[in-house]
Design a protein around this motif. Sequence first.
Motif, PDB file in Angstrom:
ATOM      1  N   ALA A 157      44.582  49.016  46.013  1.00  0.00           N
ATOM      2  CA  ALA A 157      45.869  48.958  45.315  1.00  0.00           C
ATOM      3  C   ALA A 157      46.715  50.192  45.643  1.00  0.00           C
ATOM      4  O   ALA A 157      47.919  50.101  45.855  1.00  0.00           O
ATOM      5  CB  ALA A 157      45.645  48.850  43.806  1.00  0.00           C
ATOM      6  N   GLN A 158      46.042  51.349  45.700  1.00  0.00           N
ATOM      7  CA  GLN A 158      46.743  52.592  46.038  1.00  0.00           C
ATOM      8  C   GLN A 158      47.316  52.560  47.439  1.00  0.00           C
ATOM      9  O   GLN A 158      48.436  52.985  47.691  1.00  0.00           O
ATOM     10  CB  GLN A 158      45.796  53.777  45.907  1.00  0.00           C
ATOM     11  N   SER A 159      46.517  52.019  48.381  1.00  0.00           N
ATOM     12  CA  SER A 159      46.988  51.979  49.760  1.00  0.00           C
ATOM     13  C   SER A 159      48.163  51.018  49.912  1.00  0.00           C
ATOM     14  O   SER A 159      48.968  51.137  50.827  1.00  0.00           O
ATOM     15  CB  SER A 159      45.847  51.621  50.717  1.00  0.00           C
ATOM     16  N   LEU A 160      48.274  50.060  48.986  1.00  0.00           N
ATOM     17  CA  LEU A 160      49.392  49.115  49.027  1.00  0.00           C
ATOM     18  C   LEU A 160      50.565  49.576  48.146  1.00  0.00           C
ATOM     19  O   LEU A 160      51.581  48.903  48.058  1.00  0.00           O
ATOM     20  CB  LEU A 160      48.936  47.730  48.549  1.00  0.00           C
ATOM     21  N   ASN A 161      50.365  50.731  47.473  1.00  0.00           N
ATOM     22  CA  ASN A 161      51.371  51.242  46.541  1.00  0.00           C
ATOM     23  C   ASN A 161      51.783  50.223  45.493  1.00  0.00           C
ATOM     24  O   ASN A 161      52.945  50.138  45.110  1.00  0.00           O
ATOM     25  CB  ASN A 161      52.625  51.694  47.293  1.00  0.00           C
ATOM     26  N   ASP A 162      50.823  49.441  45.058  1.00  0.00           N
ATOM     27  CA  ASP A 162      51.108  48.406  44.074  1.00  0.00           C
ATOM     28  C   ASP A 162      50.913  48.983  42.659  1.00  0.00           C
ATOM     29  O   ASP A 162      49.811  48.974  42.115  1.00  0.00           O
ATOM     30  CB  ASP A 162      50.172  47.218  44.320  1.00  0.00           C
ATOM     31  N   MET A 198      33.138  47.996  42.104  1.00  0.00           N
ATOM     32  CA  MET A 198      34.106  47.013  42.562  1.00  0.00           C
ATOM     33  C   MET A 198      35.531  47.420  42.171  1.00  0.00           C
ATOM     34  O   MET A 198      36.456  47.335  42.963  1.00  0.00           O
ATOM     35  CB  MET A 198      33.761  45.644  41.966  1.00  0.00           C
ATOM     36  N   LEU A 199      35.679  47.904  40.935  1.00  0.00           N
ATOM     37  CA  LEU A 199      37.005  48.314  40.464  1.00  0.00           C
ATOM     38  C   LEU A 199      37.527  49.519  41.241  1.00  0.00           C
ATOM     39  O   LEU A 199      38.712  49.608  41.543  1.00  0.00           O
ATOM     40  CB  LEU A 199      36.974  48.614  38.959  1.00  0.00           C
ATOM     41  N   LEU A 200      36.610  50.431  41.587  1.00  0.00           N
ATOM     42  CA  LEU A 200      37.031  51.606  42.362  1.00  0.00           C
ATOM     43  C   LEU A 200      37.488  51.198  43.767  1.00  0.00           C
ATOM     44  O   LEU A 200      38.460  51.743  44.289  1.00  0.00           O
ATOM     45  CB  LEU A 200      35.916  52.652  42.427  1.00  0.00           C
ATOM     46  N   ASP A 201      36.797  50.231  44.352  1.00  0.00           N
ATOM     47  CA  ASP A 201      37.213  49.710  45.665  1.00  0.00           C
ATOM     48  C   ASP A 201      38.608  49.088  45.571  1.00  0.00           C
ATOM     49  O   ASP A 201      39.470  49.325  46.414  1.00  0.00           O
ATOM     50  CB  ASP A 201      36.234  48.637  46.172  1.00  0.00           C
ATOM     51  N   LEU A 202      38.793  48.284  44.507  1.00  0.00           N
ATOM     52  CA  LEU A 202      40.099  47.653  44.300  1.00  0.00           C
ATOM     53  C   LEU A 202      41.190  48.699  44.085  1.00  0.00           C
ATOM     54  O   LEU A 202      42.315  48.559  44.538  1.00  0.00           O
ATOM     55  CB  LEU A 202      40.062  46.728  43.075  1.00  0.00           C
ATOM     56  N   TYR A 203      40.796  49.777  43.376  1.00  0.00           N
ATOM     57  CA  TYR A 203      41.734  50.849  43.075  1.00  0.00           C
ATOM     58  C   TYR A 203      42.254  51.491  44.367  1.00  0.00           C
ATOM     59  O   TYR A 203      43.452  51.711  44.526  1.00  0.00           O
ATOM     60  CB  TYR A 203      41.029  51.889  42.200  1.00  0.00           C
ATOM     61  N   ASN A 248      43.367  50.572  36.257  1.00  0.00           N
ATOM     62  CA  ASN A 248      43.168  51.722  35.377  1.00  0.00           C
ATOM     63  C   ASN A 248      42.727  51.293  33.992  1.00  0.00           C
ATOM     64  O   ASN A 248      41.802  51.850  33.417  1.00  0.00           O
ATOM     65  CB  ASN A 248      44.498  52.471  35.217  1.00  0.00           C
ATOM     66  N   LYS A 249      43.416  50.275  33.463  1.00  0.00           N
ATOM     67  CA  LYS A 249      43.109  49.768  32.130  1.00  0.00           C
ATOM     68  C   LYS A 249      41.681  49.227  32.099  1.00  0.00           C
ATOM     69  O   LYS A 249      40.924  49.495  31.180  1.00  0.00           O
ATOM     70  CB  LYS A 249      44.123  48.676  31.755  1.00  0.00           C
ATOM     71  N   ARG A 250      41.331  48.459  33.143  1.00  0.00           N
ATOM     72  CA  ARG A 250      39.990  47.862  33.183  1.00  0.00           C
ATOM     73  C   ARG A 250      38.911  48.938  33.283  1.00  0.00           C
ATOM     74  O   ARG A 250      37.864  48.842  32.652  1.00  0.00           O
ATOM     75  CB  ARG A 250      39.896  46.877  34.350  1.00  0.00           C
ATOM     76  N   LEU A 251      39.186  49.982  34.076  1.00  0.00           N
ATOM     77  CA  LEU A 251      38.215  51.073  34.197  1.00  0.00           C
ATOM     78  C   LEU A 251      38.043  51.812  32.867  1.00  0.00           C
ATOM     79  O   LEU A 251      36.938  52.181  32.495  1.00  0.00           O
ATOM     80  CB  LEU A 251      38.647  52.054  35.294  1.00  0.00           C
TER      81      LEU A 251
END
Length: 137
Positions: A111-116, A103-108, A124-127
Amino acid sequence: MRKKCTCGDMMTMKLRTVIYSGKVEIDNVPIFSCTSCSRSEVIPEVKPDLTGLIAKLGADPHKGSFLFNECNEWADLLVEAKANKQQPEAHEVEALIEQRVNMLLDLYLLAQSLNDEAWIADINKRLNQISRRTLHT
Ligand SMILES: [Zn+2]
């Protein structure tokens, strides 16, 4: 999840409230505790974050309370595991870890695609927290 105690008995995992400086309540801290000799210890995976939180509170903290599972991925996962079953087995926790990492990798990616940047840093911290595993079965 269990761990062998120094007295030879088995320690079981519990979520406990830790009171810091007599003023700050930190709820949902995962610990191992032994019913035979009452020894208890914070599970190693969350120690660095608990230490970090206490360091941030300082020597003279304001009265208050925290939900530890809101700042630690491990504690959050164990709260979820215990909601399903009082004493989850290590393999059940492993399965939850795998789901959570996916789930975190999907979110990652999102987030990357949104440049957030802030979101990327949080994920990153959660992973990092969750990849700290020293579990023994
Ligand atoms: Zn013991």
